[in-house]
Design an enzyme around this catalytic site. Structure first.
Site, PDB file in Angstrom:
ATOM      1  N   GLY A 151      23.548 -34.091  20.280  1.00 50.51           N
ATOM      2  CA  GLY A 151      24.393 -35.175  19.790  1.00 50.51           C
ATOM      3  C   GLY A 151      23.754 -36.546  19.840  1.00 50.51           C
ATOM      4  N   ASN A 154      26.847 -42.383  19.167  1.00 48.07           N
ATOM      5  CA  ASN A 154      27.897 -43.269  18.620  1.00 48.07           C
ATOM      6  C   ASN A 154      29.273 -42.637  18.600  1.00 48.07           C
ATOM      7  OD1 ASN A 154      27.080 -41.454  16.699  1.00 48.07           O
ATOM      8  ND2 ASN A 154      27.145 -42.916  15.005  1.00 48.07           N
ATOM      9  N   GLU A 251      22.031 -33.857  10.682  1.00 46.26           N
ATOM     10  CA  GLU A 251      22.882 -34.975  10.256  1.00 46.26           C
ATOM     11  C   GLU A 251      22.155 -36.246  10.681  1.00 46.26           C
ATOM     12  OE1 GLU A 251      25.922 -32.707   8.594  1.00 46.26           O
ATOM     13  OE2 GLU A 251      25.613 -34.856   8.591  1.00 46.26           O
ATOM     14  N   CYS A 285      26.291 -43.883  11.065  1.00 48.11           N
ATOM     15  CA  CYS A 285      25.176 -43.424  10.207  1.00 48.11           C
ATOM     16  C   CYS A 285      25.464 -43.631   8.736  1.00 48.11           C
ATOM     17  CB  CYS A 285      24.933 -41.957  10.462  1.00 48.11           C
ATOM     18  SG  CYS A 285      26.434 -41.022  10.242  1.00 48.11           S
ATOM     19  N   GLU A 464      28.490 -30.586   7.727  1.00 48.41           N
ATOM     20  CA  GLU A 464      29.434 -30.352   8.829  1.00 48.41           C
ATOM     21  C   GLU A 464      30.831 -30.368   8.239  1.00 48.41           C
ATOM     22  OE1 GLU A 464      28.355 -33.012  12.184  1.00 48.41           O
ATOM     23  OE2 GLU A 464      27.264 -31.220  12.840  1.00 48.41           O
TER      24      GLU A 464
HETATM   25  O1  TXE Z   1      19.411 -40.806  17.698  1.00 47.04           O
HETATM   26  P1  TXE Z   1      18.121 -40.116  18.341  1.00 47.04           P
HETATM   27  P2  TXE Z   1      20.429 -41.724  18.482  1.00 47.04           P
HETATM   28  C1  TXE Z   1      22.005 -41.148  13.468  1.00 47.04           C
HETATM   29  C2  TXE Z   1      22.053 -42.612  13.165  1.00 47.04           C
HETATM   30  C3  TXE Z   1      20.872 -43.124  13.962  1.00 47.04           C
HETATM   31  C4  TXE Z   1      20.820 -42.209  15.154  1.00 47.04           C
HETATM   32  C5  TXE Z   1      21.359 -42.903  16.367  1.00 47.04           C
HETATM   33  O2  TXE Z   1      21.925 -42.838  11.796  1.00 47.04           O
HETATM   34  O3  TXE Z   1      19.695 -42.955  13.169  1.00 47.04           O
HETATM   35  O4  TXE Z   1      21.627 -41.057  14.851  1.00 47.04           O
HETATM   36  O5  TXE Z   1      21.570 -41.961  17.396  1.00 47.04           O
HETATM   37  C6  TXE Z   1      17.783 -36.036  21.054  1.00 47.04           C
HETATM   38  N1  TXE Z   1      13.853 -32.857  20.142  1.00 47.04           N
HETATM   39  N2  TXE Z   1      23.309 -40.586  13.250  1.00 47.04           N
HETATM   40  O6  TXE Z   1      19.730 -42.996  18.797  1.00 47.04           O
HETATM   41  O7  TXE Z   1      17.288 -41.017  19.155  1.00 47.04           O
HETATM   42  C7  TXE Z   1      18.266 -37.216  21.861  1.00 47.04           C
HETATM   43  O8  TXE Z   1      18.179 -36.961  23.245  1.00 47.04           O
HETATM   44  C8  TXE Z   1      15.151 -32.594  20.375  1.00 47.04           C
HETATM   45  C9  TXE Z   1      23.509 -39.733  12.100  1.00 47.04           C
HETATM   46  O9  TXE Z   1      21.048 -40.931  19.604  1.00 47.04           O
HETATM   47  O10 TXE Z   1      17.502 -39.420  17.202  1.00 47.04           O
HETATM   48  C10 TXE Z   1      19.711 -37.329  21.365  1.00 47.04           C
HETATM   49  O11 TXE Z   1      20.538 -36.422  22.056  1.00 47.04           O
HETATM   50  N3  TXE Z   1      16.083 -33.548  20.621  1.00 47.04           N
HETATM   51  C11 TXE Z   1      24.820 -39.063  12.102  1.00 47.04           C
HETATM   52  C12 TXE Z   1      19.623 -36.905  19.902  1.00 47.04           C
HETATM   53  O12 TXE Z   1      18.391 -36.211  19.777  1.00 47.04           O
HETATM   54  C13 TXE Z   1      15.666 -34.833  20.617  1.00 47.04           C
HETATM   55  C14 TXE Z   1      25.970 -39.800  12.647  1.00 47.04           C
HETATM   56  C15 TXE Z   1      19.636 -38.073  18.942  1.00 47.04           C
HETATM   57  O13 TXE Z   1      18.704 -39.018  19.377  1.00 47.04           O
HETATM   58  C16 TXE Z   1      14.328 -35.199  20.379  1.00 47.04           C
HETATM   59  C17 TXE Z   1      25.611 -40.533  13.840  1.00 47.04           C
HETATM   60  C18 TXE Z   1      13.401 -34.138  20.138  1.00 47.04           C
HETATM   61  N4  TXE Z   1      12.102 -34.384  19.900  1.00 47.04           N
HETATM   62  C19 TXE Z   1      24.316 -40.963  14.088  1.00 47.04           C
HETATM   63  N5  TXE Z   1      14.245 -36.563  20.442  1.00 47.04           N
HETATM   64  C20 TXE Z   1      25.222 -38.323  10.845  1.00 47.04           C
HETATM   65  N6  TXE Z   1      24.436 -38.319   9.756  1.00 47.04           N
HETATM   66  O14 TXE Z   1      26.255 -37.692  10.863  1.00 47.04           O
HETATM   67  C21 TXE Z   1      15.484 -37.021  20.708  1.00 47.04           C
HETATM   68  N7  TXE Z   1      16.351 -35.990  20.813  1.00 47.04           N
END
Ligand code: TXE
Length: 490
Positions: A151, A154, A251, A285, A464
């Site tokens: 997850g 946000n 997503e 997002c 989703e």
């Molecule tokens: O994302 P991160 P954040 C997107 C939004 C923004 C981002 C913000 O657009 O870009 O999410 O959320 C895990 N292997 N959306 O900062 O940093 C990490 O621990 C496996 C889109 O949290 O990418 C966290 O649990 N896991 C959305 C999760 O990934 C890894 C709606 C997300 O972290 C990893 C809401 C790895 N290598 C926000 N690196 C939509 N489209 O519905 C990190 N994580």
């Protein structure tokens, strides 16, 4: 150093709270005050394996239950979520910094809607039958096995529900990792599932950062990964999952266009543009952060935006009157302020906002940024091309339909879009031409569980919610039944 508000948060494995073996932990903070809410145990590779093995055992029992039995449990969990909406919304506000008015109206209830929707669908999942003359065939719609949900920070409990409900309805088990910045509500969902009668091991929660996430995406006993996160993270997850050919749904982020034609209902379009940029402090997002306004209504539109933005209340997320809460972390505030500085440096016009809100001690302790609007933006600006994920709106002008559709599509993203017009034909014509997974006409960011949600291009893979999610959590097996002799050619 004040004591954490809550007790140490552990993992949820085999249907109960259990300690991580890693010995490592991290803190989660209240974004409005930096107060430590709890220390959280980090799951290492061994803990991840414990959770996956627990899910395998849970899957063995859960997949043999009927869809109707699974549906009853999901519906009981949904009812408990609704009963505990106020308590869980309050917890979500403490962990995310979003206004209580939003959390109480959307986050938990959207999760409950999701559990009810897929709980109702669980008993309806079936295969097909094919008459083949002297024989026949049928398909079995089978679960994938152990699914992983990862997850973002946000919408923590909503994301946990949007990933676990379809997975469980289809007979899968899940290991869920919430974002390290917002770990608290996933544990409440685990408790609620258990209270509703979910067998041990069917839903597990592990905590950690990218290291824990990577361990989940590499694990050989995991059949599928569903991620909500940044585009860069999506690429890493897909690469890791490829090593064992896991199913993947992503997503990811966006930089979505919100197009206002000259015949739009101006007040409606202004309301939507404000929601599409400042709801949840802009940390959404699918936000419509590139606002394209027809040149003929530009001045009136921007003035209306400025007046209504300046009237917004920024501050204590727990106050009913707050419109804009705290951004998730100090680091994220710095990132958003860097983008604002880049916008100014590249010549955009700052209409309002642009600074931290820190004129009182309480505000200084929090991560508050003014809702910010830039005008006179051009397509090449950094603030127009990159996802800021904060309360920053960019306004661009256009002259005709073909031009604005071309510019709206000129991005690697493709998550969402908005079209504001009172011309029916134009609304549907433009919606068809926009490269986005979801297009709202004359509204924005409404995501009822019945409709698919997800991006195209680099904003994601898969959908989703809606019946579409079932395709991502089941696989068909064809069974061919020969009623006559085998017709061998030799
Ligand atoms: O994302 P991160 P954040 C997107 C939004 C923004 C981002 C913000 O657009 O870009 O999410 O959320 C895990 N292997 N959306 O900062 O940093 C990490 O621990 C496996 C889109 O949290 O990418 C966290 O649990 N896991 C959305 C999760 O990934 C890894 C709606 C997300 O972290 C990893 C809401 C790895 N290598 C926000 N690196 C939509 N489209 O519905 C990190 N994580």
């Amino acid at each position: 150093m004040t004591e954490p508000i809550f007790e140490t948060v552990s993992l949820w494995i085999d249907g109960a709270v259990t300690s991580a073996t890693s010995g490592e932990w991290f803190a989660t903070h209240n974004p409005a005050s930096q107060v430590v809410l709890a220390n959280v145990q980090l799951a290492n590779d061994e803990d991840v394996d414990r959770a996956v093995q627990s899910a395998r055992r849970g899957f063995a029992e859960w997949s043999l239950m009927t869809g109707a039995e699974r549906g009853r449990i999901l519906n009981r969990a949904a009812a408990i979520l609704r009963d505990r909406n106020a308590e869980l919304a309050h917890l979500e506000v403490l962990d995310t910094g979003k206004p209580i008015s939003e959390a109480i109206a959307v986050d938990v209830l959207s999760g409950a809607d999701c559990l009810e929707y897929f709980g109702g669908m669980a008993a309806t999942l079936h295969g097909e039958h094919f008459d083949l003359g002297g024989s026949f065939a049928y398909t079995r719609r089978e679960p994938l096995g152990v699914c992983v949900g990862i997850g973002a920070w946000n919408y923590p409990i909503q994301i946990a529900c949007w990933k676990s409900a379809p997975a469980l309805a289809c007979g899968n088990a899940m290991v869920f990792k919430p974002a390290e910045l917002t770990p608290l509500s996933a544990m409440k969902l685990a408790e609620i599932y258990a209270e509703a009668g979910l067998p041990a091991g069917v839903f597990n929660v592990v905590h950690g950062d990218s290291r824990t996430g990577e361990a989940l995406t590499r694990h050989p006993d995991v059949a599928k990964v569903s991620l909500t996160g940044e585009v860069g993270t999506g690429k890493k997850v897909m690469a890791a999952a490829a090593q064992t050919l896991k199913h993947v749904t992503l997503e990811l982020g966006g930089k979505s266009p919100l197009i206002v034609f000259e015949d739009a209902d101006l007040a409606n379009a202004v309301s939507a543009a404000l929601m599409a940029n400042f709801y949840t402090q802009g940390e959404v997002c699918s936000n419509g952060t590139r606002v394209f306004v027809h040149r003929s209504i530009h001045d009136e539109f921007v003035e209306a935006l400025r007046v209504r933005t300046n009237a917004m209340t920024i501050g204590d997320p727990l106050a009913e009157s707050t419109d804009v809460g705290a951004l998730i972390s100090r680091d994220h505030v710095a990132k958003v302020l860097d983008y604002i500085a880049a916008g100014i440096a590249q010549g955009a016009t700052l209409v309002c906002g642009g600074k931290r809100v820190d004129h009182t001690e309480m505000l200084r302790q929090g991560n508050f940024v003014e809702p910010t609007i830039f005008d006179a933006c051009t397509d090449d600006m950094i603030i127009v091309r990159e996802e800021i994920f904060g309360p920053v709106m960019t306004v661009l002008t256009f002259d005709d339909e073909d031009e604005v559709v071309t510019r709206a599509n000129a991005t690697p993203f493709g998550l969402a879009a908005g079209v504001f017009t009172q011309n029916l034909a134009r609304g549907h014509r433009v919606a068809a031409r926009l490269e986005a997974g979801i297009v709202w006409i004359n509204n924005y960011n409404l995501t009822p569980i019945e409709v698919p949600f997800g991006g195209v291009k680099q904003s994601g893979i898969g959908r989703e919610n809606s019946i579409a999610a079932i395709e991502h959590y089941t696989q068909r097996k064809t069974v061919y039944v020969e009623l006559g002799p085998v017709d061998a050619p030799y």
